[in-house]
Motif scaffolding. Structure first.
Motif, PDB file in Angstrom:
ATOM      1  N   ALA A  23     -10.214   3.357  -2.358  1.00 16.53           N
ATOM      2  CA  ALA A  23      -9.610   4.077  -3.486  1.00 16.53           C
ATOM      3  C   ALA A  23      -8.697   5.198  -3.028  1.00 16.53           C
ATOM      4  O   ALA A  23      -8.069   5.858  -3.861  1.00 16.53           O
ATOM      5  N   SER A  24      -8.633   5.445  -1.724  1.00 17.88           N
ATOM      6  CA  SER A  24      -7.798   6.524  -1.209  1.00 17.88           C
ATOM      7  C   SER A  24      -7.361   6.181   0.208  1.00 17.88           C
ATOM      8  O   SER A  24      -7.910   5.272   0.847  1.00 17.88           O
ATOM      9  N   ILE A  25      -6.387   6.933   0.689  1.00 17.29           N
ATOM     10  CA  ILE A  25      -5.924   6.720   2.058  1.00 17.29           C
ATOM     11  C   ILE A  25      -7.036   7.012   3.052  1.00 17.29           C
ATOM     12  O   ILE A  25      -7.209   6.302   4.052  1.00 17.29           O
ATOM     13  N   GLU A  26      -7.835   8.046   2.778  1.00 23.61           N
ATOM     14  CA  GLU A  26      -8.925   8.414   3.676  1.00 23.61           C
ATOM     15  C   GLU A  26      -9.958   7.293   3.783  1.00 23.61           C
ATOM     16  O   GLU A  26     -10.433   6.967   4.883  1.00 23.61           O
ATOM     17  N   GLN A  27     -10.315   6.704   2.656  1.00 29.41           N
ATOM     18  CA  GLN A  27     -11.254   5.580   2.679  1.00 29.41           C
ATOM     19  C   GLN A  27     -10.665   4.390   3.436  1.00 29.41           C
ATOM     20  O   GLN A  27     -11.374   3.708   4.186  1.00 29.41           O
ATOM     21  N   LEU A  28      -9.383   4.157   3.251  1.00 31.46           N
ATOM     22  CA  LEU A  28      -8.718   3.056   3.930  1.00 31.46           C
ATOM     23  C   LEU A  28      -8.788   3.241   5.445  1.00 31.46           C
ATOM     24  O   LEU A  28      -9.080   2.292   6.189  1.00 31.46           O
ATOM     25  N   ILE A  29      -8.556   4.462   5.911  1.00 32.82           N
ATOM     26  CA  ILE A  29      -8.602   4.742   7.342  1.00 32.82           C
ATOM     27  C   ILE A  29     -10.000   4.506   7.892  1.00 32.82           C
ATOM     28  O   ILE A  29     -10.183   3.851   8.930  1.00 32.82           O
ATOM     29  N   VAL A  30     -11.027   5.018   7.209  1.00 30.49           N
ATOM     30  CA  VAL A  30     -12.405   4.891   7.682  1.00 30.49           C
ATOM     31  C   VAL A  30     -12.837   3.431   7.715  1.00 30.49           C
ATOM     32  O   VAL A  30     -13.418   2.952   8.705  1.00 30.49           O
ATOM     33  N   LEU A  31     -12.555   2.688   6.654  1.00 31.13           N
ATOM     34  CA  LEU A  31     -12.997   1.293   6.580  1.00 31.13           C
ATOM     35  C   LEU A  31     -12.246   0.411   7.578  1.00 31.13           C
ATOM     36  O   LEU A  31     -12.826  -0.511   8.154  1.00 31.13           O
ATOM     37  N   ARG A  32     -10.970   0.695   7.801  1.00 28.74           N
ATOM     38  CA  ARG A  32     -10.235  -0.082   8.794  1.00 28.74           C
ATOM     39  C   ARG A  32     -10.743   0.218  10.205  1.00 28.74           C
ATOM     40  O   ARG A  32     -10.766  -0.654  11.064  1.00 28.74           O
ATOM     41  N   PHE A  33     -11.156   1.458  10.442  1.00 27.14           N
ATOM     42  CA  PHE A  33     -11.740   1.787  11.741  1.00 27.14           C
ATOM     43  C   PHE A  33     -13.028   0.997  11.969  1.00 27.14           C
ATOM     44  O   PHE A  33     -13.230   0.406  13.035  1.00 27.14           O
ATOM     45  N   ILE A  34     -13.895   0.945  10.964  1.00 27.89           N
ATOM     46  CA  ILE A  34     -15.168   0.240  11.109  1.00 27.89           C
ATOM     47  C   ILE A  34     -14.939  -1.261  11.265  1.00 27.89           C
ATOM     48  O   ILE A  34     -15.577  -1.923  12.093  1.00 27.89           O
ATOM     49  N   SER A  35     -14.014  -1.814  10.492  1.00 27.91           N
ATOM     50  CA  SER A  35     -13.723  -3.246  10.643  1.00 27.91           C
ATOM     51  C   SER A  35     -13.136  -3.533  12.018  1.00 27.91           C
ATOM     52  O   SER A  35     -13.383  -4.590  12.606  1.00 27.91           O
ATOM     53  N   GLY A  36     -12.379  -2.581  12.571  1.00 26.91           N
ATOM     54  CA  GLY A  36     -11.827  -2.739  13.906  1.00 26.91           C
ATOM     55  C   GLY A  36     -12.897  -2.829  14.983  1.00 26.91           C
ATOM     56  O   GLY A  36     -12.723  -3.524  15.989  1.00 26.91           O
ATOM     57  N   LEU A  37     -14.030  -2.144  14.772  1.00 31.44           N
ATOM     58  CA  LEU A  37     -15.143  -2.235  15.719  1.00 31.44           C
ATOM     59  C   LEU A  37     -15.610  -3.684  15.860  1.00 31.44           C
ATOM     60  O   LEU A  37     -15.860  -4.168  16.965  1.00 31.44           O
ATOM     61  N   ALA A  38     -15.748  -4.351  14.722  1.00 29.03           N
ATOM     62  CA  ALA A  38     -16.204  -5.749  14.740  1.00 29.03           C
ATOM     63  C   ALA A  38     -15.144  -6.674  15.303  1.00 29.03           C
ATOM     64  O   ALA A  38     -15.431  -7.566  16.114  1.00 29.03           O
ATOM     65  N   ILE A  45       0.843  -1.206   0.000  1.00 26.16           N
ATOM     66  CA  ILE A  45       0.000   0.000   0.000  1.00 26.16           C
ATOM     67  C   ILE A  45       0.876   1.253   0.000  1.00 26.16           C
ATOM     68  O   ILE A  45       0.587   2.232  -0.695  1.00 26.16           O
ATOM     69  N   ARG A  46       1.933   1.233   0.780  1.00 18.25           N
ATOM     70  CA  ARG A  46       2.847   2.390   0.812  1.00 18.25           C
ATOM     71  C   ARG A  46       3.421   2.670  -0.566  1.00 18.25           C
ATOM     72  O   ARG A  46       3.499   3.835  -1.000  1.00 18.25           O
ATOM     73  N   ASP A  47       3.808   1.622  -1.278  1.00 13.73           N
ATOM     74  CA  ASP A  47       4.355   1.809  -2.615  1.00 13.73           C
ATOM     75  C   ASP A  47       3.292   2.312  -3.583  1.00 13.73           C
ATOM     76  O   ASP A  47       3.561   3.188  -4.422  1.00 13.73           O
ATOM     77  N   ASP A  48       2.071   1.772  -3.475  1.00 13.01           N
ATOM     78  CA  ASP A  48       1.008   2.096  -4.422  1.00 13.01           C
ATOM     79  C   ASP A  48       0.437   3.492  -4.195  1.00 13.01           C
ATOM     80  O   ASP A  48       0.215   4.253  -5.139  1.00 13.01           O
ATOM     81  N   LEU A  49       0.190   3.843  -2.929  1.00 13.31           N
ATOM     82  CA  LEU A  49      -0.466   5.115  -2.616  1.00 13.31           C
ATOM     83  C   LEU A  49       0.512   6.206  -2.189  1.00 13.31           C
ATOM     84  O   LEU A  49       0.095   7.349  -1.969  1.00 13.31           O
TER      85      LEU A  49
END
Length: 453
Positions: free
Chosen positions: A112-127, A52-56
Motif C-alpha cells: 500500500a506504500s513505497i515503504e511496504q514495497l521496499i520491505v516486501l521486495r527485500f524479503i522476496s529477494g532473500l528467497a 508503479i511510478r505513475d500510481d505512487l
C-alpha cells in the motif's frame, strides 16, 4: 563402467561413463523450471515499475531504492542458501526458497506504500537469491562431464525465459488488475509449481557421496541414473575426481576451501567477471524498458523487445557453451566482446534516429544476455561437491553488489535520451571488464582440474 575396491564403488567413474538419459533430462527440466519461476518473480518489478511510478508518484531516487531492495535480498539470500545447500542438501533449500518466493511475490501485490514495497521486495529477494547456488550445484553434479557448464546455462535460460514472461504478463494483467495483478499472477504460478516440486525434485548424488550420507540414500539414486545397475554389492561410495574437503559446519572453513591452492586466483577472477556482467545485465533489467522509452519506443514495444532479447540471449548463451565448453572458459568472452560495438552505437546516438535502431538494440541486448549466461556457467564448476554451493553462492553474493548498485547508480540515467545513452555507455565499460576478467580466469584455470578426467 564401475571401479571396484573390495565393496567400494567410485561414483565419479560410474557417472562419467553414463550417457545422457531420460533421468538427466528430468533433472535438467526441473532445474530449468525452478529458475523459470524464480526469474518470473524477480523480473515482475521491472515490468511493473513504470505503472508503479505513475500510481505512487515515485521520484527517480526512490525508484532506485525500490529496485535495489530485491537485489540486496538476493545478495544476502545467496549466502544463506548456499551454506544451507552444502549443509542440508540441494533439494530442501530449493523447495523452501521456491515456496517462499511464491508467497512473498503475492504479498508484494498488496503493498500500500513505497515503504511496504521496499520491505516486501527485500524479503522476496532473500528467497529468490537463496535457491540459485543450490540449483546450479544440483545441475553440475548430476550431468555428464561434457554437459556441466552447458547445463547451468540451460537452466539459467529458464531464468531468462521466466524473466521475459513477465513482460507479456504485465501487458495483459496491468490493464485489468493494475500493477498489483502482475505480482499476483506471477506468485500464483510459482506456488502451483512448488507443489509439483515437492514430489519430483531429487537430491544430488555427488553431494550425498561427498558428505558421506548412508548407503540407504545413495544406492537408490544410482539405480535412477541406470536402472540396470546392481548396487547391492556395494556398501561404500567414493569420488575419485574430487579432493576431500574439511568436514566442518563452520562457514568460514567452507569459504577457505574456495581459496585452496590455485583456486584462489580462479575464485577472484570469477567474482570480478560476474560482478561486471551483473552490473550490465541488472542495469538492463531494472531500467531497460525506461531507457528504450526515453529513446523513442512505446512502453508496450519496449516491454516486448526486452522480453524477446532475454529469451534469444539465453538461447545464444546455450549455443555458445555447447560449442566451446571443451575449449576452456576463455571462449565465453566472445559474446560480451561482440556486444561492445553494438551497445556503443546506441550509446553514441549513431543509430537512434534511423531504421537500424531496433535491430542494433536487439543484437546488443541479445549478446549482453548471452555473455551473462556464459559467465554464470563457470561460477561453480571448479569446486568440490561438498562446497560447490558455497562457491556459487559467494560468486552470486559478490555479483549482487553490482545488482544492488546498478539501480541506484543507474537512476542518474533516467532523464531523457541523453541519460539513456549514458546508461548504454556505462554498459560498454562493464562489458570490457567482463572480457578482461574472463581471459584472466582462463589463464588461471588452465592447469586446474575442477573434476578429473
Amino acid at each position: 563402467m564401475t571401479s571396484h575396491s573390495s565393496n567400494s564403488l567410485d561414483v565419479a567413474h560410474f557417472m562419467q561413463n553414463l550417457r545422457f538419459t531420460r533421468y538427466h533430462m528430468t533433472i535438467l527440466l526441473m532445474c530449468s523450471l525452478v529458475t523459470f519461476f524464480d526469474g518470473q518473480d524477480f523480473a515482475a518489478l521491472a515490468y511493473a515499475l513504470p505503472y508503479i511510478r505513475d500510481d505512487l508518484g515515485m521520484s527517480d531516487e526512490m525508484t532506485g531504492y525500490v529496485s535495489s531492495a530485491a537485489f540486496l535480498g538476493q545478495m544476502i539470500g545467496s549466502l544463506f542458501g548456499s551454506y544451507l545447500g552444502d549443509m542440508f542438501g540441494r533439494r530442501p533449500v530449493i523447495i523452501f526458497c521456491t515456496i517462499a518466493s511464491a508467497v512473498m511475490t503475492l504479498a508484494v501485490g498488496f503493498s500500500a506504500s513505497i515503504e511496504q514495497l521496499i520491505v516486501l521486495r527485500f524479503i522476496s529477494g532473500l528467497a529468490i537469491g537463496g535457491l540459485l547456488a543450490p540449483v546450479w550445484a544440483l545441475s553440475i553434479e548430476s550431468m555428464p562431464k561434457s554437459m556441466r557448464a552447458t547445463s547451468v546455462t540451460i537452466i539459467m535460460m529458464g531464468f531468462s525465459i521466466g524473466s521475459a514472461s513477465s513482460g507479456p504478463i504485465a501487458n495483459f494483467a496491468a490493464p485489468v488488475l493494475g500493477w498489483q495483478g502482475i505480482f499476483w499472477v506471477c506468485g500464483a504460478m510459482t506456488g502451483a509449481f512448488a507443489l509439483i516440486l515437492l514430489f519430483t525434485l531429487p537430491e544430488s548424488l555427488r553431494w550425498m557421496v561427498a558428505t558421506e550420507k548412508p548407503r540407504e540414500r545413495i544406492a537408490p539414486m544410482l539405480m535412477r541414473f541406470n536402472p540396470n545397475f546392481d548396487a547391492q554389492p556395494y556398501d561404500r561410495f567414493t569420488l575419485s575426481d574430487e579432493r576431500k574437503v574439511k568436514d566442518s559446519r563452520n562457514p568460514l572453513v567452507k569459504i577457505s576451501e574456495l581459496f585452496a591452492g590455485r583456486l584462489a586466483l580462479v575464485t577472484l577472477f570469477i567474482w570480478a567477471a560476474y560482478f561486471c556482467s551483473s552490473f550490465s545485465i541488472y542495469l538492463k533489467s531494472a531500467y531497460g524498458v525506461i531507457f528504450m522509452e526515453n529513446l523513442g519506443l512505446t512502453r508496450e514495444n519496449a516491454a516486448w523487445l526486452g522480453s524477446s532479447t532475454a529469451i534469444i540471449g539465453a538461447v545464444v548463451g546455450v549455443l555458445l557453451l555447447a560449442m566451446t565448453e571443451k575449449r576452456g572458459p576463455g571462449w565465453i568472452a566472445l559474446a560480451p566482446l561482440l556486444a561492445i560495438p553494438f551497445v556503443a552505437l546506441v550509446a553514441t546516438g549513431m543509430v537512434t534516429d534511423g531504421p537500424l535502431f531496433v535491430p542494433v538494440l536487439l543484437i546488443g541486448a541479445v549478446l549482453v544476455g548471452a555473455g551473462h549466461s556464459a559467465v554464470i556457467s563457470v561460477t561453480s564448476i571448479y569446486y568440490p561437491s561438498a562446497v560447490r554451493a558455497t562457491g556459487g553462492g559467494w560468486a552470486s553474493f559478490m555479483a549482487k553488489f553490482a545488482a544492488v548498485a546498478a539501480p541506484i547508480y543507474g537512476s542518474q540515467f533516467l532523464v531523457g535520451a541523453d541519460g539513456a545513452m549514458a546508461g548504454y555507455m556505462f554498459t560498454v565499460l562493464c562489458l570490457s571488464g567482463v572480457v578482461l576478467f574472463v581471459f584472466l580466469l582462463a589463464w588461471s584455470a588452465k592447469h586446474l582440474r575442477a573434476l578429473s578426467d
